[in-house]
Every structure is written in structure tokens, then in C-alpha cells.
Design a protein around this motif. Structure first.
Motif: not given
Length: 726
Positions: A553-564, A640-654
Motif C-alpha cells: 500500500g505504501r508503494y502504491e502511494v509512492k509509485f502510483q504514477e507508474v501504473r498503467q 514489470k509491465i504486468t506488475y508495475p508497482v509490485l515489481s518495484k517492491l520486489a526489486r527493493d526487497v530482493l
């Protein structure tokens, strides 16, 4: 014109160069091999628009100026006959009154001089001679260099480039700063590579080091200023041979090409007490220099209590990136070290017996020679052994690995030669000692392999550490009733439970964000670990799911502009059975419910408007890929196109490393920089040398030189016969 090439002539032919330009290339002095065709020689050219160019023969060239005769006459009744015109191009200029006058443009300095016939050519000759002295000599000394494919290219010696390369060599190979002024090095370069090389003093090399460091640091700051990724910080403290303590700051990040990277940012002298305040101050100082305070996702430190205090201080400063969410990790390899040392205390007497025997064997050259003859007579490879560093258990493991194949032979030699004895007069080595040592060595193999796996630099480790926890827990269960290792295993298991009974949240989040695992895989592995060590992880599973939706949810707020604007992914079904080693094999008996359902609770769903992206990922089938070569970051890059926000979270966690071995490897490099002959190096020069070396290794993707690999070589490459395989 190429800015990296100081001079470009209108045209070159091979004949224009000194006929001895290839002297020494074929192993003989002064013999020039047949030059390749002109088409094979990539040269720099400058076009003279005003005039046609004609090539001259080699005999027409002039000393110290651009070779080749060029006729530039565009309307004269007869050609210029003076030899000085080999140094100039004739051009025409129009005067204000409309008259055309001839001018001479120097082919080297491009200066334009008068070319009136009434003025003669004396001034042109003097100018040509002057240019020959100033720049023509440089042109004459221009060389050709052979390419690997046999073609030739022009090359110009630049002392500044040579000095910078020398500094990079010094940093890369841990050489002294006065290496460039060594007469032997100067002789080697002049005789073998470039006769124009001049020795470089220590003072000059020091200035060059500072210039290279600041240039590379500036480039790194520019990268961070424009990056779209977060960084994870690791830090540790090390004591040098100069009795000075240094604190390292290392960052890990996944770049825009989705490649895991590591950089040493600082190595600061910490000449005060190692309190949490002082540690935090130096970490903050380095981070602020690179303007990374708002890009930090996690910090990994060792288990010292002062580091916990440091995190308390740094938390409000570094929690900007993920909106008050900052992960703090304890080094997993340090925990493994504590676990193993707890067990080694219980078998220390038996390992000490092996150490005594090795120390006795290597204490005398005649004894080593006798051991060599003893091995040859027995028909085995002759080799000697090295004792371990007691504070490094992996060194003990490697020592045992090398010596155990020689256990029987070594016992016979020690007994026959009057080697070390126990208080009762018996030899320190006997079958009972070897039996315990052999079993404990086999027991340590899992810990050694886990340390190697979790200390890697170029692949994520946070998503695989639960596998290692399961392996270690299974090992304890297997040996807990062993006649020899019951006591060591009991104490090691207690240490394991102290640190890993409560599984860190990072391990679970990273495991779920591995597309081979997801929530069903987490449920299965928690069940397996729980059954092995007797812990119920049902509530932890629920907490992981809640935390995952909260952070998303925090990533949704931070990266909502990247969502298609696109419909959420449709969960795929149809797989009747997913097998992934013990995890999927044990999922049928899972005591943790809800493993197959990943939907958020009603409270979570109402809090996050677009949680369908996360739910779609969790409800889809896991990837079936059991091999070790699975590229989890590559998978997220592809999706990352299918999961635009979740991919950013995954990249940071990994990105988060589970150990501080990257910082400790920096100390390994630094230990070679501050050797016994270099203990007077200034602390800022130590930092520069280490940083430049690390950045050079990063370019070649070679930072993971694995201290364990060097350690293994130290024990293994000790053959007494130089013809034996190394």
C-alpha cells in the motif's frame, strides 16, 4: 576531429611513418615486417574542403611535419615547386575589394600565413621548422599498434593516460604508491613497451590517485542522483595491522538494467570508542556525501549491541524512501559463525590435537623433508598442511578438509617420529580423535555451504535464506541423538533458536516475492521448519501476509504514477501438482492454513484501492523451476509491465543482502593495502585505494573474489612437489 587524438593529419600512409615503426614487434631489432594494406589501418583524418589531396611517396615526406605532398593550387598558372609546400595547404581568400589572394595553411598547427609569390617562402620554411620542433616531433613519434586480429591502428602516447593507468594498477594490485618511481619498473616499461616512459614519483602518484578517486566518486554521485532504484547499506568495523579501526560503508542496488550491483562508498577511520552514536555518525557522513539518505531501503549490520543503538539513531534519517519503513537486518553469516563456534567449543580438544600435529610437522624443514619421503614411500602425494586461524571457523573446516585424507599416514608419522604427546604419554593423534574430527567435519559442511551461498554479491540472497534455515534445522534433528555430537548439537540448536526462532520479516517477504514460492510456498516451508524445531508459525504467516499488503500500500502511494490503466492480471489455474523439492512435497501436511489463499483481509482490501495487482500475483501459480540458475530479478524485469508497482517492491526487497560479508570482503582487500610495509598510509589514502580498487572490480563484475576461495587456496595449494597439480 577526435578530441582523444591530439593531432589529425589530412592523410596518412604507412610509408609516412618512420621505417622502423614496427621495430621489435617481430622479436628483432629494427626489422620491419611487411606493412598491411592501407585499408586495414584505421587512421584519423581531417578533410580539407578547399583543395584536392594527393598522396606523396615516403621519400617526399618532411622531417617533423605532416607527410604527403598536397597540391592545393586552384587557379595558379603553374604549380608551387618549393619543397616547403609539403608542410602547407594553399587556400584562396577573398579580400574586401574582391581580389583573391593565396594563403598557406600549416598542416600541423592550422595557422594561416601569407603566400604571395613576391614574399618568397622563407617565412614558411621558418614556420615549418618551428612546428617541427614543437609538434612535429610528437607526430614523428606517433606509433602504430597491433590489434588482436592482426590489423594496425594508430596510437599516440599520452603521459597523462599512462599515469592514470599506473594509479589504477597500483590500486588494483595493492602496490605501494612509490611503485612508479621504481628503477626496475621504469626499465621494464621502457625496454618492453614504451621507451618514452618516465618514472613517476610517489607525490605525483598520490595526486593522480586523488584525481582518479574524485572523478570516479563524482560519476557515482551522478548515477545516484538520476537513479530510479533504492540502495541497501551494509557496514562493519575492522582493525588494521596499524592498530587503527576502520568502518566500511557498502551499498547494494539493482540498477536500471536489473543487475545487482555493489559499491564501496567509504572506509572511515573510527578513532573513538565504538558506540552506537559514533557508528551512526560515520555511516551518516558517508551516506550524506553521496546524497543517498532518501534512497535507503534497508541496513544490514552485525549483531553487536552498539549497532542496534546506531539503527535507532539512523531510523528517522533513513526512513524517507519507503515512508517510515526501514528494514534492519542482522548479518546471517555472523549468526552462523556464532552457532558453529558454540559447537566447536565442545570438540575443541580433538581439533587442537590436529593443530598440534600440523604445527609440529611444519616447524622444521628436515621434518618436512622426512614427511615428503614418508609420503612417497607410501605411494601418496606429498604435501604439507597449514594451521587454521582459530577465530575463523571456515578456516578450521578447510584445514580438516585437507588433512583428513592423510589421517592414518599422519598418525603413523607423528608416532614414529616422536611427535606431540598427551599428558599420559600417548600420541595426540589416535583413532578416537580422528573419528570425532571426521564426523564434526561432515557436520560442518552444511554451514560452510550456507555461508558461501549467503555471502554472494551478484545474486539475491534474501529469497533463499529460508532454504538454508530449513537445511540447518534438519541437520540438528538428524544429529541430536548422535553418540558423538549430541552435546555440541544441543548447544548449537539453542543458539539457532535464539536468533532464528523468530524469523526476520525480510526473509519471509523476499521468499513470497520469489515467483517460485509465493504464499503457498511460504506456508509449506514454515510448516517444515516448525515441525523440525517444534515451533508453530501460524501467527507469523498471518503477520507476513498483513505486512506484505501494508508495505505494498505504501508503494502504491509512492509509485502510483507508474501504473498503467489496464485490467488486473487474471489468476491462472490448472496445475494439479507443483513440486519444488521438500517445500512442495511437504505442503500436503501443512499445519498452517490458508496457504493457497492470498487475498487480503477485508481491512486490507478497504485500505488499498489497487491491491488486485498483489492479489493477482499471489493467486497465480508458482513458477516451476528447481534449478539454481533461476534469475529472479530477470523474471521481475520481464513482468514489470504486468506488475508495475509490485515489481518495484520486489526489486527493493530482493536487493537486501542477508550478510555483511560484502563489507568484510572490503576489509580483506584493505588488509592487503595496509600490509606491514605500508602501515604509515594516511587514512584518506587507504579509503581512496580501496574505493578505486572496488570500483575497478565492479566494472569487470569481479567483486566477488570470495575470501573463502582465497582461503581454500591457502590450504589446498601446499604440494611439496612442484610438478604435482595445483
Amino acid at each position: 576531429m577526435d578530441p582523444n587524438f591530439p593531432y589529425q593529419s589530412p592523410s596518412f600512409t604507412l610509408g609516412d611513418f618512420d621505417p622502423n615503426y614496427m621495430s621489435g614487434f617481430d622479436g628483432t631489432s629494427g626489422s620491419a615486417p611487411t606493412p598491411p594494406s592501407v585499408e586495414e589501418v584505421p587512421v584519423h583524418t581531417a578533410v580539407v574542403e578547399e583543395v584536392p589531396v594527393q598522396e606523396a611517396t615516403a621519400s617526399e615526406g618532411f622531417s617533423g611535419t605532416a607527410s604527403g605532398s598536397v597540391s592545393t593550387h586552384t587557379g595558379s598558372k603553374r604549380s608551387r615547386t618549393s619543397g616547403v609546400w609539403q608542410s602547407f595547404d594553399e587556400i584562396k581568400e577573398t579580400c574586401p575589394d574582391g581580389r583573391e589572394v593565396s594563403k598557406a595553411r600549416c598542416r600541423i598547427c592550422r595557422q594561416i600565413l601569407s603566400a604571395r609569390s613576391s614574399g618568397g617562402t622563407g617565412h614558411l620554411k621558418r614556420h615549418a621548422e618551428s612546428c617541427a620542433k614543437k609538434q612535429g616531433i610528437q607526430l614523428r613519434q606517433q606509433q602504430l599498434m597491433l590489434n588482436p586480429d592482426g590489423t594496425v591502428r594508430s596510437w599516440e602516447y599520452d603521459p597523462m593516460v599512462a599515469r592514470e593507468s599506473l594509479v589504477r594498477l597500483i590500486a588494483r594490485q595493492d602496490l605501494p604508491l612509490n611503485f612508479g618511481e621504481s628503477p626496475a619498473f621504469e626499465h621494464y616499461i621502457q625496454q618492453s613497451h614504451n621507451p618514452r616512459f618516465k618514472a613517476v614519483s610517489r607525490q605525483t602518484s598520490t595526486r593522480d590517485l586523488e584525481n582518479v578517486y574524485h572523478k570516479e566518486a563524482t560519476a557515482l554521485k551522478e548515477l545516484f542522483s538520476t537513479c530510479t532504484f533504492s540502495v541497501c547499506v551494509t557496514s562493519d568495523i575492522w582493525s588494521s595491522r596499524a592498530r587503527e579501526d576502520y568502518l566500511s560503508v557498502v551499498v547494494h542496488f539493482v540498477d536500471d538494467d536489473w543487475q545487482l550491483q555493489k559499491r564501496v562508498l567509504g572506509l572511515r577511520l573510527i578513532d573513538v570508542s565504538h558506540t552506537g552514536e559514533n557508528i551512526a555518525e560515520r555511516i551518516r557522513e558517508v551516506i550524506n556525501e553521496f546524497n543517498l539518505a532518501d534512497k535507503i531501503f534497508a541496513v544490514t549490520l552485525d549483531n553487536a549491541s552498539a549497532n542496534s543503538r546506531a539503527i535507532e539513531i539512523l531510523q528517522p534519517l533513513f526512513c524517507v524512501y519507503a515512508q517510515s519503513f526501514l528494514l534492519h537486518q542482522r548479518c546471517a553469516c555472523h549468526i552462523i559463525n556464532l552457532i558453529v563456534k558454540t559447537g566447536m567449543k565442545r570438540v575443541g580438544d580433538h581439533i587442537d590435537a590436529v593443530r598440534q600435529a600440523i604445527a609440529w610437522l611444519t616447524a622444521s624443514n628436515p621434518r618436512i623433508a622426512a614427511w615428503k619421503r614418508f609420503c612417497i614411500a607410501a605411494g601418496v602425494e606429498a604435501r604439507k598442511f597449514a594451521t587454521d586461524a582459530e577465530h575463523r571457523w571456515n578456516a578450521t573446516y578447510l584445514m580438516l578438509k585437507v588433512v583428513l585424507p592423510y589421517s592414518s599416514l599422519l598418525s603413523d608419522f607423528v608416532q614414529s617420529r616422536g611427535g606431540p604427546r598427551n599428558s599420559d604419554g600417548s600420541s595426540v593423534l589416535n583413532e578416537h580423535v580422528w573419528a570425532i574430527v571426521q564426523k564434526f567435519y561432515q557436520f560442518l559442511e552444511t554451514f560452510y555451504d550456507s555461508t558461501l551461498t549467503l555471502s554472494h554479491v551478484y545474486y539475491p540472497t534474501a529469497n533463499i535464506i529460508l532454504h538454508n534455515l530449513l537445511e540447518i534445522a534438519t541437520l540438528f534433528k538428524e544429529y541430536e541423538n548422535d553418540d558423538v555430537l549430541t552435546e555440541p548439537v544441543f548447544h548449537m540448536k539453542q543458539k539457532y533458536l535464539k536468533y532464528w526462532k523468530n524469523i526476520p520479516m525480510l526473509y519471509a517477504l523476499a521468499f513470497v516475492l520469489d515467483p517460485r514460492c509465493k504464499l503457498r510456498g511460504l506456508s509449506a516451508i514454515l510448516s517444515l521448519v516448525g515441525d523440525t524445531i517444534g515451533v508453530d508459525y501460524s501467527s507469523f504467516y498471518t503477520e507476513v501476509r498483513r505486512k506484505l499488503y501494508e508495505v505494498f500500500g505504501r508503494y502504491e502511494v509512492k509509485f502510483q504514477e507508474v501504473r498503467q490503466r489496464r485490467p488486473p492480471p487474471i489468476p491462472t489455474t490448472g496445475k494439479k501438482k507443483i513440486q519444488w523439492g521438500r517445500i512442495w512435497g511437504g505442503s500436503s501436511s501443512s499445519s498452517i492454513q490458508g496457504g493457497g489463499s492470498s487475498s487480503a483481509t477485508s481491512g486490507d482490501a478497504s485500505s488499498h484501492v489497487v491491491a488486485e495487482e498483489l492479489s493477482g500475483y499471489l493467486d497465480s501459480d508458482a513458477i516451476h523451476h528447481e534449478a539454481q540458475d533461476f534469475n529472479v530479478l530477470g523474471w521481475w524485469n520481464d513482468h514489470k509491465i504486468t506488475y508495475p508497482v509490485l515489481s518495484k517492491l520486489a526489486r527493493d526487497v530482493l536487493t537486501v543482502p542477508v550478510s555483511t560479508v560484502s563489507s568484510e570482503s572490503a576489509f580483506s582487500l584493505c588488509g592487503r593495502i595496509i600490509e606491514d610495509r605500508r602501515t604509515t598510509l594516511r587514512s584518506d589514502h587507504v579509503e581512496m585505494l580501496l574505493s578505486v580498487k572496488d570500483w575497478e572490480l565492479a566494472r569487470q563484475h569481479a567483486q566477488y573474489t570470495a575470501d573463502n576461495q582465497e582461503l581454500a587456496a591457502h590450504f589446498e595449494q601446499l604440494y611439496l612437489d612442484p610438478d604435482q597439480p595445483q
